[in-house]
Write an enzyme that holds these catalytic residues in place. Structure first.
Site, short mmCIF file in Angstrom:
data_model
loop_
_atom_site.label_atom_id
_atom_site.label_comp_id
_atom_site.label_asym_id
_atom_site.label_seq_id
_atom_site.Cartn_x
_atom_site.Cartn_y
_atom_site.Cartn_z
N ASP A 123 0.83 -1.22 0.00
CA ASP A 123 0.00 0.00 0.00
C ASP A 123 0.86 1.27 0.00
O ASP A 123 0.60 2.20 -0.75
CB ASP A 123 -0.89 0.03 1.27
CG ASP A 123 -1.94 -1.08 1.26
OD1 ASP A 123 -1.80 -2.02 0.44
OD2 ASP A 123 -2.87 -1.03 2.07
N HIS A 168 13.02 -16.25 0.14
CA HIS A 168 13.68 -16.96 1.25
C HIS A 168 13.80 -18.42 0.80
O HIS A 168 12.82 -19.00 0.32
CB HIS A 168 12.83 -16.88 2.52
CG HIS A 168 13.55 -17.38 3.75
ND1 HIS A 168 13.81 -18.73 3.96
CD2 HIS A 168 14.09 -16.70 4.79
CE1 HIS A 168 14.49 -18.85 5.10
NE2 HIS A 168 14.67 -17.64 5.61
N GLU A 204 15.98 -19.43 9.01
CA GLU A 204 17.43 -19.58 8.76
C GLU A 204 18.14 -20.07 10.03
O GLU A 204 19.17 -20.72 9.98
CB GLU A 204 17.94 -18.17 8.45
CG GLU A 204 19.06 -18.04 7.49
CD GLU A 204 19.00 -16.64 6.88
OE1 GLU A 204 18.72 -16.54 5.70
OE2 GLU A 204 19.15 -15.66 7.65
N ARG A 254 19.24 -23.68 10.12
CA ARG A 254 20.55 -23.96 9.50
C ARG A 254 21.64 -23.35 10.35
O ARG A 254 22.72 -23.89 10.53
CB ARG A 254 20.57 -23.41 8.07
CG ARG A 254 19.78 -24.26 7.07
CD ARG A 254 19.68 -23.58 5.71
NE ARG A 254 18.70 -22.50 5.71
CZ ARG A 254 18.87 -21.32 5.07
NH1 ARG A 254 20.00 -21.05 4.45
NH2 ARG A 254 17.92 -20.40 5.12
N ARG A 278 20.82 -15.51 1.11
CA ARG A 278 19.50 -16.03 0.70
C ARG A 278 19.37 -16.16 -0.81
O ARG A 278 18.82 -17.14 -1.32
CB ARG A 278 18.41 -15.09 1.23
CG ARG A 278 18.36 -15.15 2.74
CD ARG A 278 17.34 -14.22 3.32
NE ARG A 278 17.23 -14.50 4.76
CZ ARG A 278 16.42 -13.86 5.58
NH1 ARG A 278 15.64 -12.90 5.10
NH2 ARG A 278 16.37 -14.16 6.85
N HIS A 300 9.87 -13.46 0.21
CA HIS A 300 10.06 -13.21 1.65
C HIS A 300 10.21 -11.74 2.00
O HIS A 300 9.66 -11.26 2.98
CB HIS A 300 11.30 -13.97 2.15
CG HIS A 300 11.48 -13.92 3.64
ND1 HIS A 300 10.46 -14.26 4.51
CD2 HIS A 300 12.53 -13.55 4.40
CE1 HIS A 300 10.90 -14.12 5.75
NE2 HIS A 300 12.15 -13.68 5.72
N HIS A 301 10.99 -11.01 1.17
CA HIS A 301 11.24 -9.60 1.52
C HIS A 301 11.37 -8.79 0.23
O HIS A 301 11.96 -9.27 -0.75
CB HIS A 301 12.55 -9.49 2.31
CG HIS A 301 12.79 -8.12 2.91
ND1 HIS A 301 12.31 -7.76 4.15
CD2 HIS A 301 13.42 -7.04 2.41
CE1 HIS A 301 12.66 -6.49 4.41
NE2 HIS A 301 13.33 -6.03 3.37
N ARG A 359 18.82 -8.76 1.13
CA ARG A 359 18.83 -8.44 2.57
C ARG A 359 19.40 -9.62 3.36
O ARG A 359 19.08 -10.79 3.08
CB ARG A 359 17.40 -8.16 3.05
CG ARG A 359 17.31 -8.01 4.57
CD ARG A 359 15.93 -7.67 5.06
NE ARG A 359 14.98 -8.75 4.99
CZ ARG A 359 14.92 -9.76 5.86
NH1 ARG A 359 15.84 -9.87 6.82
NH2 ARG A 359 13.99 -10.69 5.77
#
Lengths: 588, 588
Positions: free
Chosen positions: B361, B382, B395, B398, B419, B521-522, B561
Site C-alpha cells: 500500500d 527466502h 534460517e 541452518r 539467501r 520473503h522480503h 537483505r
C-alpha cells in the site's frame, strides 16, 4: 507513362464514382479485377511477412517514392521523414488502409483510396501463449548465429557489427518499416574527440563527457558504461560516416558544457539521416531483415542459456528461430501506458513523443527469463512536446537560441538546464505548459522550426506585442522578458537564470511561439548489462547468449539522460553487442 | 463461573443441536436473544473501527486469552504466536467467522461456532475513489501532529519515538490486529556492540556489520543508510530492552561473519516478543492506535507537501486525518501478486512467507504523489519456506546446525550462504525443492523445530536410512552425506562446500527432515529515503511532511537483505522517522 500519374486520377475515379465502384472497396480486389492476383502477388501466392514482393510490384507500376513525391500537397506521405518505407505500411491489400503519419500527427487529409474497405483485427493484437508454446515444442524452423530483435539504430548497428565479425544475422522488427524511435529522433549524436569538434574549434575531453553524463544522471549511472560510451563515441561517428551518414554540424544539448552533438549538415533531423544510412548499409551487406515480425518469447534451455526466440510473423504466424546469440534492441517503454502507470504513475496521463513501437517488449521478455533490471522505474519526460500533440519540439530550438516563458510571458528557468529540471519547472507553471519563443533570425537558421511551421504549430506576431496577444500572454510581461533577455545577450550574462550560452537575441520581426508541455520521452531504466553488453541475471551474472543495447537497457544514463546520449548509446553499445554476440556464436 | 467453560459447552450445543438453534446462525443474534444488543455493544450502539468496546465485552464474560488457553487442543488459537489480539479478528458479530490462523496455516479444525452465519463482502474490498475524493473535499474530520501508517515494528517504533519527542500521534493499521510482518518474523535483530555480544565473547565492529550488509546487497545498498543501521543498532536493542523485551540470545544469520542476531532467551521467536513489547508500550503511553483502518490516499497541498491522509475505517467509512507529518510504515509487497508478477515475474508462481497485510500500500500511495523509488524491483526469495505451505523454516535452523540436501539426499551449497544464492541453488535442484535435515541434538536445542513438529511439518526416522526411506531420498546418498558431514564437523573443515560454522554433527537418533522451497520473503526495494528517513521526490528532494521506515523503503538492503537486518531496519529507521516526523510537526 508510369502509373503514378494514373494513381491520382484513379483515386479520384474511385472516390467520385462512389456507387459505380462500390462493389470493389479494397485495393486487392480492384487490382484483381483490373488484372489478376498476380498484379500484386507472386504465383503461387506466398506472402512473406515483410511483403517484399508485393511492395516491389507497387513500385514497378506506381514508381519510386522520389517520383511519387508531390510538393503541391501540404503533407506528402511519399516525401516524409520516414523515408523509403513499405507502401503496405499504409496501403493494405484486403483491408482498410491506415494513414501511418497520424500515429503521431493529426493531419486533416482527404481519405486514402479504398478507405471504406473492411476493417480487420490487427494481426499483432496480443500474444497467443498456446501458439508460442507449440512453436517452442516444434523447435526451430530455421537457425542462425545472431538474431537481432528490433531494427532501430541499436539493432541495425548490432547486425552490421555482427556481420562484420563474420556471423550470419537475422534482424527482425514488428513494425511495417524499420527505424523505431531512432527514426524520429531529431537532436543528434554526442561524441567527444571528433574531427568535427576540431573543425569547429571545440575543445572537449572524454572526462568532461563522462562528468556531464554522470551529473545529468545524478551520479546513478554505471560509470563503467558511461566511460565506454565516451571513449568509443568518436569511433561511432566515424563508423556512421563510413557507411555514408553526414554528421558535420555541431550543437550543444542540455547538460553538456560544450558543443558535442553531431547532426547532419544544414539542420536536417539526425534520425532519418542515420536510419536511411543504416537501412542502405544493411541492404547492401545482405542482412536478412524481416518486418511485421514481432519477437514474443526468448527461449532458454535447461542450463538457462538463450537458444533462440519465438517470432510472430504477420503472414507466417508463430515460429521459432534458433540462434546462438540473441541481441535485444527493442527500445524503451514510453508508449506502454500500463508500464508507465505502474513504474511512474505521476506520468500516466502525459502524452508521449515516442514511436508507437516503444512498448517495452524487450524488458518484458527479459524479465520473464530472470534478467535483472537497472533503474527500471526511471522515466524521462521531455520538457517540450507540442502541447496536446506527440510532436517533440527538439531541445535544439532552445540550444540554437530560443527562450522559454510561461503562460504570462515570464521566464522561469535557464533554457539549457537538464530535461528533468526543465520538465519539473514547467509542471509547476500555471496550466502546466510553457511557450518557446524566437524571432526571424532563428526561423531562418533552424530548418526544424520551419518544419513545425509546416505542421501549423507556430503562433506568429509582427511585433512582440502582437505575439503576446495571439498567445494570450501578458503584453507588458512578454515585452519586459524580451528586452531583459536582449540585454543579457548583449552583456553576455543572464543574471536572471544563469543561461550559459545565448547565441541569438530577439530583435528581428516576425516573432514566433510554440506551445509545449512535458511528455514521456525516454525510459532510462531497463535490462541490466555489463561492459560487454551481456544481459545480467538476478545474480548479476551474464545470461549465456543474451545481449542488449540501446534504450532497452538500464544503467548508461542513470536517473536522467542528456540530449544526444541516446543515439550515441545505440551506436556504441549496438556495435559492442553485435560484435560480442557474433564472437559468442562463433565460439560456441 | 467465567463463561469460558460455558463457551465450549455452548458451542457444542449450537453445533450438535443443529435444527433447534438453526434460527440463530450468527453470534450477534445469539447474544441478543440471550441478553440484548448491549451484551456486546454500548448504548447507543456506536462501533469504533477497532471494535474496542465489543472486544472488552467478550473478555468480560469469556475471560482473557490466558484463561481461555486450552493445551488439550492441538492448535489453540487462544494461545498462538499472534498473542493478545482482538477476539473479533476471528469471531464476527453478524457474519461468518474467519479462522485467521488459516491465512498462513492449513489446520484441520472443527468448525468455529456460528460457522454457517451469512457470508458478507469484506469491508476492505477495494478502494472507492469517489469516496476518497469526497473525504478530501470535506477536509480533515480530525487532526494530529504525526500520523503513522502501519502498526508493525517500524510503525510502533515511529509512534513511540514521536510521542517521546513531544508530538501527539495517531497510529493506524488496516488489519484486525497489529504486528504486520514483524509479528511473524522469527530470526531476530542484528546489532553490533551490544552487551549481549560482550557477554557471549563475540568480537564485532561497526565496519564489519557494514561490510557484511554491503556484500550481501552486492554493493548496491545506500552506504549512508547502512552506516546508520550499523551505528544505531546497539542503541535499538537497548531501546527495546528498556520497553521490556528480552533479546539475550545470540545466533549467526546468513552472510554475517559473527553471531550478531539478537533473539529472546530460550529460542522463542523474536517477532512475537518484540511486537508484544511494543503493543504494551504503545498502550501504556496512550498512543491512539486504530485497527481495521486502512490508509488509502496521501493528501498533498499545492506546494506538494503532505498534509494528511484518507483513512477507510471498517465502521466509520472514508474520512481524512489532517497531519503535519505522515510516516509510512506499511511494510513490503510480498503478498501483492500483481506487483510481484510485474516487478519480478520469475517469482509470480512462488508461495510467500508474508502476512496477508504485505500488499505494498505504501509504495503505491507514495508513487501516486511522485515519490521516487529505489531498487523497486528487487525481491528476495527466502530459500526455505515449507514446501506447499506459507510457513517459513527459519534460517536459524541452518544457523544452529541443520544441513540442506536435495531430493536424493546430496548437499549442494553451504547452508550459511546468502539467501539469494541459496534460493537460486535450490531452484536448480530436481523438483526445485530441498530437505533440511537434523538430529535429536538440534531438536532438543531449537524450540523452533519443535514448533514445526507441532505443525506436523517434520519427517522422522530412527535411523538415517529410515529417514531416507520416509522422505524418498536415496539411502546410500543420504548415508554418505551424513557421514561426510560428521567428518567435516570433527575436522572443523567442510571441504565440500566451505561451510564456515558447523555447531552440531548428526549422530543422535531420531533424525528429522522438513521439505522446503524458495518463497517470496522480503521486498528490498521501495520508497526512496534519505538519512533523516524523509521520502524523496523524483528530483531526489525530500517531500515535505512525508517520512518512511522499514520494508516499505528501498536502499538499506541493496539487492539482497541479510537475515536479522529487517527488524534492525524497522527499529533504527522507525525511531529516526518518528523523531524527525515529530520535530517537523512541532516546528511547523
Amino acid at each position: 507513362m508510369k502509373l503514378k500519374y494514373l494513381v491520382s486520377a484513379m483515386a479520384l475515379v474511385v472516390l467520385s464514382s462512389g456507387t459505380a465502384m462500390a462493389k470493389t472497396p479494397d485495393m486487392g480486389s480492384f487490382h484483381a479485377d483490373m488484372g489478376s492476383c498476380q498484379s500484386c502477388h507472386a504465383k503461387p501466392i506466398k506472402v512473406t511477412d515483410s511483403e517484399t514482393h508485393e511492395n516491389a510490384q507497387c513500385k514497378s507500376c506506381h514508381g519510386e517514392y522520389a517520383e511519387l513525391a508531390n510538393d503541391k500537397l501540404q503533407f506528402d506521405p511519399h516525401n516524409s521523414h520516414l523515408g523509403d518505407i513499405n507502401c503496405t505500411s499504409c496501403h493494405k491489400g484486403h483491408e482498410e488502409p491506415k494513414f501511418y503519419c497520424n500515429e503521431c500527427h493529426s493531419f486533416d487529409i482527404k481519405p486514402m483510396p479504398f478507405s471504406d474497405a473492411k476493417k480487420k483485427k490487427s494481426w499483432d493484437d496480443g500474444w497467443d501463449q498456446d501458439k508460442i508454446q507449440k512453436a517452442i515444442a516444434a523447435g526451430p524452423s530455421e537457425t542462425t548465429q545472431v538474431l537481432v530483435v528490433g531494427a532501430g539504430s541499436a539493432g541495425f548497428n548490432a547486425s552490421l557489427a555482427a556481420k562484420k565479425a563474420g556471423a550470419n544475422v537475422i534482424l527482425v522488427d514488428k513494425a511495417p518499416f524499420s527505424g523505431g524511435n531512432s527514426m524520429i529522433s531529431a537532436g543528434g549524436m554526442n561524441a567527444v574527440g571528433t574531427k568535427q569538434q576540431t573543425a569547429h574549434g571545440v575543445e572537449d575531453k572524454v572526462e568532461w563527457f563522462i562528468e556531464d553524463a554522470m551529473k545529468g544522471g545524478r551520479q546513478q549511472n554505471d560509470i563503467k558504461l558511461v566511460t565506454i560510451l565516451a571513449e568509443q563515441s568518436a569511433d561511432g561517428v566515424q563508423w556512421l560516416e563510413s557507411l555514408g551518414a553526414n554528421l558535420d554540424d555541431l550543437k550543444r544539448s542540455g547538460g553538456a558544457r560544450v558543443d558535442r552533438t553531431h547532426r547532419p549538415h544544414g539542420g536536417k533531423s539526425s534520425g532519418p539521416e542515420i536510419i536511411d544510412t543504416l537501412r542502405k548499409a544493411a541492404k547492401e551487406q545482405g542482412i536478412d531483415t524481416r518486418l511485421n515480425s514481432r519477437v514474443v518469447k526468448l527461449v532458454v534451455n535447461d542450463d538457462h542459456s538463450v537458444v533462440g526466440a519465438v517470432v510472430h510473423g504477420k503472414h507466417t504466424g508463430y515460429y521459432m528461430i534458433g540462434a546462438k546469440s540473441v541481441v535485444l534492441a527493442t527500445g524503451g517503454y514510453g508508449m506502454n501506458k500500463e508500464m508507465i502507470a505502474y513504474y511512474r504513475p505521476t506520468m500516466k496521463d502525459m502524452t508521449s513523443s515516442n514511436n508507437i513501437t516503444a512498448t517495452g517488449d524487450g524488458v518484458l521478455m527479459a524479465k520473464e527469463i530472470g534478467a535483472s533490471m537497472t533503474d527500471i522505474d526511471w522515466v524521462q519526460a521531455h520538457p517540450t512536446v507540442g502541447k496536446d500533440s506527440r510532436i517533440l519540439i527538439s531541445e535544439t530550438v532552445r540550444g540554437v537560441g530560443a527562450v522559454m516563458v510561461n503562460k504570462d510571458g515570464n521566464r522561469f528557468i535557464s533554457e539549457l538546464t537538464t530535461r528533468d529540471k526543465a520538465s519539473d519547472a514547467i509542471l509547476k507553471q500555471p496550466g502546466q505548459f510553457a511557450w518557446i519563443i524566437f524571432d526571424n533570425q532563428l526561423y531562418k537558421k533552424a530548418k526544424m522550426v520551419r518544419g513545425y511551421d509546416h505542421l501549423e504549430m507556430l503562433y506568429k506576431g509582427d511585433t512582440v506585442e502582437q505575439l503576446a496577444k495571439s498567445t494570450g500572454m501578458k503584453v507588458a510581461d512578454l515585452a519586459k522578458t524580451v528586452s531583459d533577455y536582449n540585454g543579457y545577450v548583449a552583456s553576455g550574462k543572464d543574471t536572471a537564470f544563469g543561461r550559459a550560452d545565448m547565441p541569438l537575441n530577439m530583435t528581428q520581426s516576425p516573432y514566433y511561439a510554440v506551445k509545449v508541455a512535458p511528455g514521456i520521452h525516454h525510459t532510462m531504466g531497463g535490462v541490466a548489462i555489463n561492459t560487454t553488453a551481456s544481459v545480467l541475471d538476478l545474480q548479476s551474472k551474464p545470461i549465456d547468449g543474451l545481449f542488449a543495447a540501446g534504450e532497452v537497457t538500464g544503467g548508461v544514463h542513470g536517473y536522467n539522460r542528456l540530449g544526444g546520449n541516446a543515439i550515441a548509446d545505440t551506436v556504441v553499445f549496438g556495435r559492442i553487442a553485435g560484435d560480442n554476440a557474433a564472437k559468442h556464436a562463433l565460439d560456441k
